[in-house]
Design a protein around this motif. Sequence first.
Motif, PDB file in Angstrom:
ATOM      1  N   SER A   3       0.830  -1.205   0.000  1.00 53.47           N
ATOM      2  CA  SER A   3       0.000   0.000   0.000  1.00 53.47           C
ATOM      3  C   SER A   3       0.861   1.250   0.000  1.00 53.47           C
ATOM      4  O   SER A   3       0.635   2.182  -0.789  1.00 53.47           O
ATOM      5  CB  SER A   3      -0.931   0.005   1.218  1.00 53.47           C
ATOM      6  N   ILE A   4       1.858   1.291   0.866  1.00 47.08           N
ATOM      7  CA  ILE A   4       2.685   2.494   0.964  1.00 47.08           C
ATOM      8  C   ILE A   4       3.496   2.703  -0.309  1.00 47.08           C
ATOM      9  O   ILE A   4       3.563   3.815  -0.847  1.00 47.08           O
ATOM     10  CB  ILE A   4       3.594   2.412   2.208  1.00 47.08           C
ATOM     11  N   VAL A   5       4.105   1.630  -0.809  1.00 49.22           N
ATOM     12  CA  VAL A   5       4.894   1.759  -2.036  1.00 49.22           C
ATOM     13  C   VAL A   5       4.006   2.181  -3.201  1.00 49.22           C
ATOM     14  O   VAL A   5       4.380   3.057  -4.004  1.00 49.22           O
ATOM     15  CB  VAL A   5       5.597   0.433  -2.351  1.00 49.22           C
ATOM     16  N   SER A   6       2.819   1.579  -3.311  1.00 50.17           N
ATOM     17  CA  SER A   6       1.907   1.915  -4.412  1.00 50.17           C
ATOM     18  C   SER A   6       1.422   3.348  -4.318  1.00 50.17           C
ATOM     19  O   SER A   6       1.312   4.050  -5.330  1.00 50.17           O
ATOM     20  CB  SER A   6       0.707   0.960  -4.407  1.00 50.17           C
ATOM     21  N   LEU A   7       1.124   3.802  -3.114  1.00 47.50           N
ATOM     22  CA  LEU A   7       0.622   5.164  -2.946  1.00 47.50           C
ATOM     23  C   LEU A   7       1.679   6.201  -3.311  1.00 47.50           C
ATOM     24  O   LEU A   7       1.348   7.278  -3.819  1.00 47.50           O
ATOM     25  CB  LEU A   7       0.139   5.369  -1.510  1.00 47.50           C
ATOM     26  N   PHE A   8       2.929   5.901  -3.041  1.00 47.51           N
ATOM     27  CA  PHE A   8       3.988   6.809  -3.479  1.00 47.51           C
ATOM     28  C   PHE A   8       3.927   6.995  -4.990  1.00 47.51           C
ATOM     29  O   PHE A   8       4.068   8.111  -5.504  1.00 47.51           O
ATOM     30  CB  PHE A   8       5.362   6.242  -3.082  1.00 47.51           C
ATOM     31  N   TYR A   9       3.723   5.891  -5.682  1.00 44.96           N
ATOM     32  CA  TYR A   9       3.690   5.943  -7.147  1.00 44.96           C
ATOM     33  C   TYR A   9       2.403   6.595  -7.650  1.00 44.96           C
ATOM     34  O   TYR A   9       2.425   7.409  -8.574  1.00 44.96           O
ATOM     35  CB  TYR A   9       3.831   4.533  -7.704  1.00 44.96           C
ATOM     36  N   LEU A  10       1.265   6.234  -7.030  1.00 46.07           N
ATOM     37  CA  LEU A  10      -0.026   6.703  -7.527  1.00 46.07           C
ATOM     38  C   LEU A  10      -0.288   8.176  -7.217  1.00 46.07           C
ATOM     39  O   LEU A  10      -1.052   8.832  -7.936  1.00 46.07           O
ATOM     40  CB  LEU A  10      -1.154   5.864  -6.906  1.00 46.07           C
ATOM     41  N   TRP A  11       0.348   8.709  -6.199  1.00 48.22           N
ATOM     42  CA  TRP A  11      -0.025  10.031  -5.708  1.00 48.22           C
ATOM     43  C   TRP A  11       0.240  11.129  -6.725  1.00 48.22           C
ATOM     44  O   TRP A  11      -0.590  11.999  -6.942  1.00 48.22           O
ATOM     45  CB  TRP A  11       0.728  10.325  -4.403  1.00 48.22           C
ATOM     46  N   GLU A  12       1.407  11.085  -7.373  1.00 44.64           N
ATOM     47  CA  GLU A  12       1.778  12.185  -8.261  1.00 44.64           C
ATOM     48  C   GLU A  12       2.127  11.750  -9.685  1.00 44.64           C
ATOM     49  O   GLU A  12       2.350  12.590 -10.542  1.00 44.64           O
ATOM     50  CB  GLU A  12       2.978  12.949  -7.672  1.00 44.64           C
TER      51      GLU A  12
END
Length: 528
Positions: free
Chosen positions: A282-291
């Motif tokens: 979740s954390i790794v994916s959110l880093f990518y998905l956020w911006e």
Amino acid sequence: MNHVRRSGVALLASILLVSSLISAFASGSALAFVWPAVVALATILLLRQAVLGLVAGSFAGCVLLTDGHWGNATLALVQDHFFPSMQGPWRVGAILFTLILGAFTVVIERGGGFESVANKLLGKHAADPRRRLETATGLLGVLCFFDGLANSLLLGRITRPLADRIGVARAKMAYLVDSTSSSIACIAFISTWIATQLSLIQQSIDGRGISESAYALFFQSIPQNFYCLFTLILAALVVWRRWDFGPMKKAKSTPHETSSEVADSTSSIWIALAPIIILSISIVSLFYLWETRPLWPVTSDKLSTAFSGNAGPYALTLGSVIGLLAACFFFPRKRQPELATAVSEGAASMLGPLLILVSAWTFGSILGELGTAKWLASSMSGAFPVDYFPAAIFITGAAISFLTGSSWGTMALLMPLALPAYLDLAPDQPVLLSAVIGAVFSGAVFGDHCSPFSDTTIVSAFACGITAQEHVVTQLPYALLAAAVALGVGFCGLALGLPAWLLLGIGTLLLGGLASAATRHKPKPDSD
């Protein structure tokens, strides 16, 4: 208690008096620049409280900034530094992430997931149960990467009865538990430490023209966090080669009473594994998905940009919420009445570290206004080659952490000094910036492993069923060996211009050679 109270009152009076005298007669002197740090360190040493030390140092700094006016100093401390220190996405995100991950840890523990993983790793009919237990302890330490103190407590409680049954010295288990706990938490990109680490880095580089984000600098510092890495390598060699030296040899010949039979855990290993996997993804994916736009195709440049952007506080906070929800979902149904208590107690367990964190932000803000880092940089200029600055920081951090017993307190004291001082000392040579960060972390963790005042040291000893004194005496030679290799091979090697990966290889070969030489003629242990 009365003695401690009297000591605290006397110390506060002395701080106020000396701070006023410095502001009146020695403003702008060397003593004025270092006085807040001296006050903080002295208070921590005397009272064994990192929060009180940082607050005392902050107040002493404000007295200097307000020309000795105690009332104005109090107002400045609260209005100009304390409340502003908690503003901004990074600061709010650090607080939320730390609380949520504390709850996440306790929920998994109460569900019995870690005990199930331990039993699975050990198996029922191991050919060499002693080595298998020690190996399983190391692997569990890696699995419990998200909190150093919880790591020590969980592993100690889980492995102690197994060690008694199999015949492994409790002191040996305490060494393995303690060595893996803080070392793993310090280099893990998802842990209760990371929010504090990132916020201290961010605070120290703000306004300095550094293009890399705090997260990018943290990742770059991992290969140069030599003490933590060599500690983990040494622990693996100790298990593999059965390398006991110093007082640890005597610890093996003094068996404890065998405990009662270990209760089998009926919980599934997925109670632990599934939430940890979901949290990490979740954390790794959110880093990518956020911006990142567009999301496809995934490229190395996009990944690098994602972790170098401003998504850190949002990805960490939202990802930890998803992880906590997953831990609650996998929590055993028969233990559902305990779930709410586990969440609240887990979050509450992080209030102490959060107080240190907020105090550290306040302290760093005051040091910045005083200009302590710039003074330190100008004082060190020419004293030794700038390439040896990380080595000097590591030695300083190791001494502070050993004397105070606080890794977080050491990071809070050193990071706001070390990074700005280095940037002032070598503005055209930011290449060693990540090495300075690694040196701060390495020095801070050293005390966690061998200081008699460290909470991690005490908890590791308690959880494994030995005294803190026995644990310090038996672990100290291992910590000193890892520190010597970190300094001599790692940080001094960096000063000579050698790459970190090569230095890690050289250090590993050196430790492996020492282990082989020490155990070459050792008789093969019996396989129980």
